[in-house]
Design a protein around this motif. Structure first.
Motif, PDB file in Angstrom:
ATOM      1  N   LYS A 312       0.815  -1.222   0.000  1.00 41.47           N
ATOM      2  CA  LYS A 312       0.000   0.000   0.000  1.00 41.47           C
ATOM      3  C   LYS A 312       0.850   1.274   0.000  1.00 41.47           C
ATOM      4  N   ARG A 313       2.164   1.131   0.143  1.00 43.14           N
ATOM      5  CA  ARG A 313       3.041   2.304   0.225  1.00 43.14           C
ATOM      6  C   ARG A 313       3.365   2.792  -1.187  1.00 43.14           C
ATOM      7  N   THR A 314       2.441   3.557  -1.734  1.00 40.16           N
ATOM      8  CA  THR A 314       2.574   4.047  -3.115  1.00 40.16           C
ATOM      9  C   THR A 314       3.048   5.496  -3.182  1.00 40.16           C
ATOM     10  N   THR A 315       2.987   6.209  -2.066  1.00 40.70           N
ATOM     11  CA  THR A 315       3.465   7.596  -2.028  1.00 40.70           C
ATOM     12  C   THR A 315       4.974   7.590  -1.795  1.00 40.70           C
ATOM     13  N   LEU A 316       5.716   8.327  -2.619  1.00 40.99           N
ATOM     14  CA  LEU A 316       7.174   8.361  -2.460  1.00 40.99           C
ATOM     15  C   LEU A 316       7.573   9.135  -1.215  1.00 40.99           C
ATOM     16  N   LEU A 317       7.016  10.336  -1.029  1.00 41.48           N
ATOM     17  CA  LEU A 317       7.417  11.210   0.086  1.00 41.48           C
ATOM     18  C   LEU A 317       6.180  11.889   0.665  1.00 41.48           C
ATOM     19  N   GLY A 341       3.324  19.833  -5.863  1.00 37.32           N
ATOM     20  CA  GLY A 341       2.922  19.529  -7.233  1.00 37.32           C
ATOM     21  C   GLY A 341       3.699  18.409  -7.883  1.00 37.32           C
ATOM     22  N   ALA A 342       4.784  17.926  -7.243  1.00 42.37           N
ATOM     23  CA  ALA A 342       5.563  16.831  -7.826  1.00 42.37           C
ATOM     24  C   ALA A 342       4.792  15.518  -7.729  1.00 42.37           C
ATOM     25  N   LYS A 343       5.055  14.627  -8.683  1.00 44.54           N
ATOM     26  CA  LYS A 343       4.356  13.351  -8.736  1.00 44.54           C
ATOM     27  C   LYS A 343       4.740  12.481  -7.532  1.00 44.54           C
ATOM     28  N   VAL A 423      17.101  21.886  -0.920  1.00 47.17           N
ATOM     29  CA  VAL A 423      16.341  22.909  -1.655  1.00 47.17           C
ATOM     30  C   VAL A 423      16.874  23.144  -3.065  1.00 47.17           C
ATOM     31  N   GLN A 424      17.874  22.370  -3.477  1.00 43.86           N
ATOM     32  CA  GLN A 424      18.348  22.470  -4.857  1.00 43.86           C
ATOM     33  C   GLN A 424      17.294  21.886  -5.796  1.00 43.86           C
ATOM     34  N   PRO A 425      16.927  22.569  -6.845  1.00 48.09           N
ATOM     35  CA  PRO A 425      15.850  22.116  -7.731  1.00 48.09           C
ATOM     36  C   PRO A 425      16.035  20.666  -8.204  1.00 48.09           C
ATOM     37  N   GLY A 426      15.059  19.822  -7.848  1.00 47.59           N
ATOM     38  CA  GLY A 426      15.016  18.446  -8.335  1.00 47.59           C
ATOM     39  C   GLY A 426      15.975  17.489  -7.668  1.00 47.59           C
ATOM     40  N   LEU A 427      16.908  17.985  -6.853  1.00 49.93           N
ATOM     41  CA  LEU A 427      17.974  17.130  -6.323  1.00 49.93           C
ATOM     42  C   LEU A 427      17.449  16.097  -5.319  1.00 49.93           C
ATOM     43  N   LEU A 428      16.594  16.525  -4.400  1.00 48.93           N
ATOM     44  CA  LEU A 428      16.088  15.624  -3.363  1.00 48.93           C
ATOM     45  C   LEU A 428      15.276  14.482  -3.973  1.00 48.93           C
ATOM     46  N   LEU A 429      14.398  14.789  -4.915  1.00 44.34           N
ATOM     47  CA  LEU A 429      13.560  13.744  -5.515  1.00 44.34           C
ATOM     48  C   LEU A 429      14.396  12.767  -6.327  1.00 44.34           C
ATOM     49  N   ARG A 430      15.376  13.242  -7.065  1.00 41.99           N
ATOM     50  CA  ARG A 430      16.240  12.340  -7.826  1.00 41.99           C
ATOM     51  C   ARG A 430      16.988  11.399  -6.886  1.00 41.99           C
ATOM     52  N   LYS A 433      14.482   8.721  -5.448  1.00 43.47           N
ATOM     53  CA  LYS A 433      14.087   7.752  -6.485  1.00 43.47           C
ATOM     54  C   LYS A 433      15.234   6.810  -6.837  1.00 43.47           C
ATOM     55  N   GLY A 434      16.462   7.234  -6.542  1.00 42.72           N
ATOM     56  CA  GLY A 434      17.619   6.396  -6.853  1.00 42.72           C
ATOM     57  C   GLY A 434      17.929   5.352  -5.788  1.00 42.72           C
ATOM     58  N   ILE A 435      17.240   5.397  -4.658  1.00 45.55           N
ATOM     59  CA  ILE A 435      17.478   4.403  -3.603  1.00 45.55           C
ATOM     60  C   ILE A 435      16.825   3.083  -4.000  1.00 45.55           C
ATOM     61  N   SER A 436      17.564   1.993  -3.956  1.00 49.30           N
ATOM     62  CA  SER A 436      17.081   0.701  -4.453  1.00 49.30           C
ATOM     63  C   SER A 436      15.985   0.130  -3.560  1.00 49.30           C
TER      64      SER A 436
END
Length: 514
Positions: A312-317, A341-343, A423-430, A433-436
């Motif tokens: 059920k854990r479908t939310t990333l953050l 607003g990020a997916k 707070v760097q644009p896009g850095l935290l989400l990338r 998402k890269g964690i296995s």
């Protein structure tokens, strides 16, 4: 005619048979006697199991109570039966009282030196709990008990007062365990003692958070001054200048007006906040004080719960809480701007009450990672909510100090990101998402094992936060004894008197994100 002679072998056989029959008869008589004695014992035993001094079913465990309100109700109802009369707290102090206590304590410590090969590195820790006047203890507990249902009682930023008291109620949980009857306690590394000379440490059972939130400001300050005078008048305080005294000061506003007079004591804190916004330089340090976790606001998601919630854990953050904070918490507004607003990201303003709790709990149990930025102070209750929910914390708080870090390795259960990187644009989400998936499963298993360290309960459980408090405290004992003895012989105002004013501020190190 000569008499017929009986063969010698037949005579011996008969003798053996008679001997065996006699032994069997004796054995039967002995067995009947034991049976009769057992029957008489049963008749003489009390028919009512409650009349026995031991519990009728000692093998049945006592279920731990994790609700502050429910545990408090039970404690207040049991007050009379738990009250001790053998306490030797001094109410009127003379200089001779201090000298005599020092002599008794020195004699006792030398006895331990010669009799215990592990002293002073030994368990259990011996704690003396002061019997303070009830205006500092039970009156405050009753004040909370009679007022906590008034949900209209809010702080200036809209937080329910009773919930803030609950999340900082570490003073209650430690006290409840220390004063419980020994037959009901499960912790073996700490024991309450009745004589001050036998104590390693002294516990102040003063509920500073309740008094701060539920009393009028001047009335609260007067109570703080009264508690300060009461404890600093005690011979044990005068002997050590407070170095072996434990003060639960878990809310950063509580006891603030008189803290400077007890800076030698051991403070139980939510964090250190080395920025100086909450604690003055020299008041707190990791060497002297202890960080304790907040009481979680959500229910524990145990191993079974974590396993069942996996799919059920479908939310990333996920984040639900106050989106604007002061001081170090200003990072929250920047994170909201970056992440909204990020997916697969949920960022929500928190709400009070049971509805807010249910929404936070549901969101955390449906998410892989939970954002844990700084609040008004470097720490936040949300960190511990995410841990007990099985949601991997993403900690963004550069000045944060963590509970029990001498025992626990938080790198196994949390992700640390610097405020600059976050707070760097896009850095935290990338990065997230890269964690296995393998690493995520491993960290979640670690969370399932570690969550017990953050759940307060009565009776206090082995490996619970109360247990880890005393394990951490054991590491401070030798230093406390050293500085106490040293202060008794070093010339006052000497340059050799140690202070902690020069301690370097903590800055959390984190690997650069890529």
């Amino acid at each position: 005619m000569p008499a017929k002679q009986i063969p010698l072998s037949l005579t011996r056989s008969k003798s053996l048979i008679l001997l065996l029959l006699l032994l069997l008869l004796l054995l039967l008589i002995f067995s009947l006697s034991l049976l009769a004695l057992s029957f008489l014992f049963l008749l003489s035993s009390p028919s009512d199991p409650t009349s026995s001094s031991s519990p009728p079913y000692p093998h049945l465990p006592i279920l731990p109570e994790t609700s502050f309100v429910a545990s408090l109700e039970h404690s207040l109802s049991q007050k009379a039966s738990n009250h001790r009369t053998s306490d030797d707290t001094v109410r009127t102090v003379l200089e001779d009282d201090v000298r005599r206590l020092d002599e008794r304590k020195s004699a006792k410590e030398m006895e331990w030196v010669h009799g215990d090969p592990y002293y002073p590195l030994n368990f259990p820790i011996r704690v003396y709990v002061y019997e303070m006047p009830k205006k500092f203890t039970y009156d405050l507990l009753w004040l909370f008990r009679n007022a906590y249902r008034e949900t209209s009682n809010l702080t200036s930023n809209g937080s329910p007062v009773h919930r803030l008291i609950e999340q900082h109620s570490i003073d209650y949980w430690l006290w409840a365990d220390l004063i419980a009857p020994e037959s009901e306690r499960l912790l073996k590394n700490v024991v309450r003692v009745d004589r001050q000379e036998e104590a390693d440490l002294f516990y102040m059972p003063f509920f500073t958070t309740i008094s701060f939130f539920l009393m009028e400001k001047q009335q609260c300050k007067a109570l703080y001054r009264g508690a300060l005078k009461w404890v600093t008048d005690q011979p044990a305080w005068k002997r050590s200048e407070g170095r072996d005294h434990i003060f639960p000061i878990h809310h950063p506003w509580s006891f603030k007006s008189v803290r400077r007079y007890v800076k030698n004591a051991i403070w139980l804190l939510p964090d250190m906040d080395s920025t100086g916004n909450w604690y003055k330089p020299g008041q707190v340090s990791l060497e002297k004080d202890l960080i304790l976790p907040y009481v979680p606001n959500v229910d524990l998601c145990d191993t079974k719960c974590i396993s069942e919630s996996e799919s059920k854990r479908t939310t990333l953050l996920f984040f639900r809480g106050r989106l604007k904070r002061n001081a170090g918490g200003k990072i929250r507004a920047k994170l909201v701007e970056e992440l909204t607003g990020a997916k697969d990201i949920v960022i929500e303003e928190g709400t009070a009450g049971e509805g807010g709790k249910a929404a936070a709990q549901k969101g955390m149990r449906r998410s892989i990672f939970c954002l844990s930025p700084a609040g008004d102070t470097p720490s936040s209750a949300r960190l511990f909510d995410s841990i007990v929910s099985g949601c991997i914390p993403v900690i963004i708080s550069d000045e944060l100090e963590l509970p029990f870090e001498g025992i626990l390795d938080y790198r196994k259960i949390a992700i640390f990101v610097s405020s600059t990187d976050a707070v760097q644009p896009g850095l935290l989400l990338r990065f997230l998402k890269g964690i296995s998936s393998t690493q995520i499963r491993e960290m979640r298993r670690n969370l399932a094992e570690c969550s017990r360290h953050f759940v307060y309960s009565s009776p206090a459980q082995p490996l619970g936060p109360e247990d880890l408090v005393w394990r951490m405290m054991a590491g401070k004992l030798v230093n406390i004894k050293l500085h106490t003895r040293r202060s008794q012989r070093v010339v006052k105002e000497s340059r050799s008197v140690c202070t902690c004013d020069c301690r370097r501020a903590n800055v959390t190190g984190s690997k650069p994100l890529s």
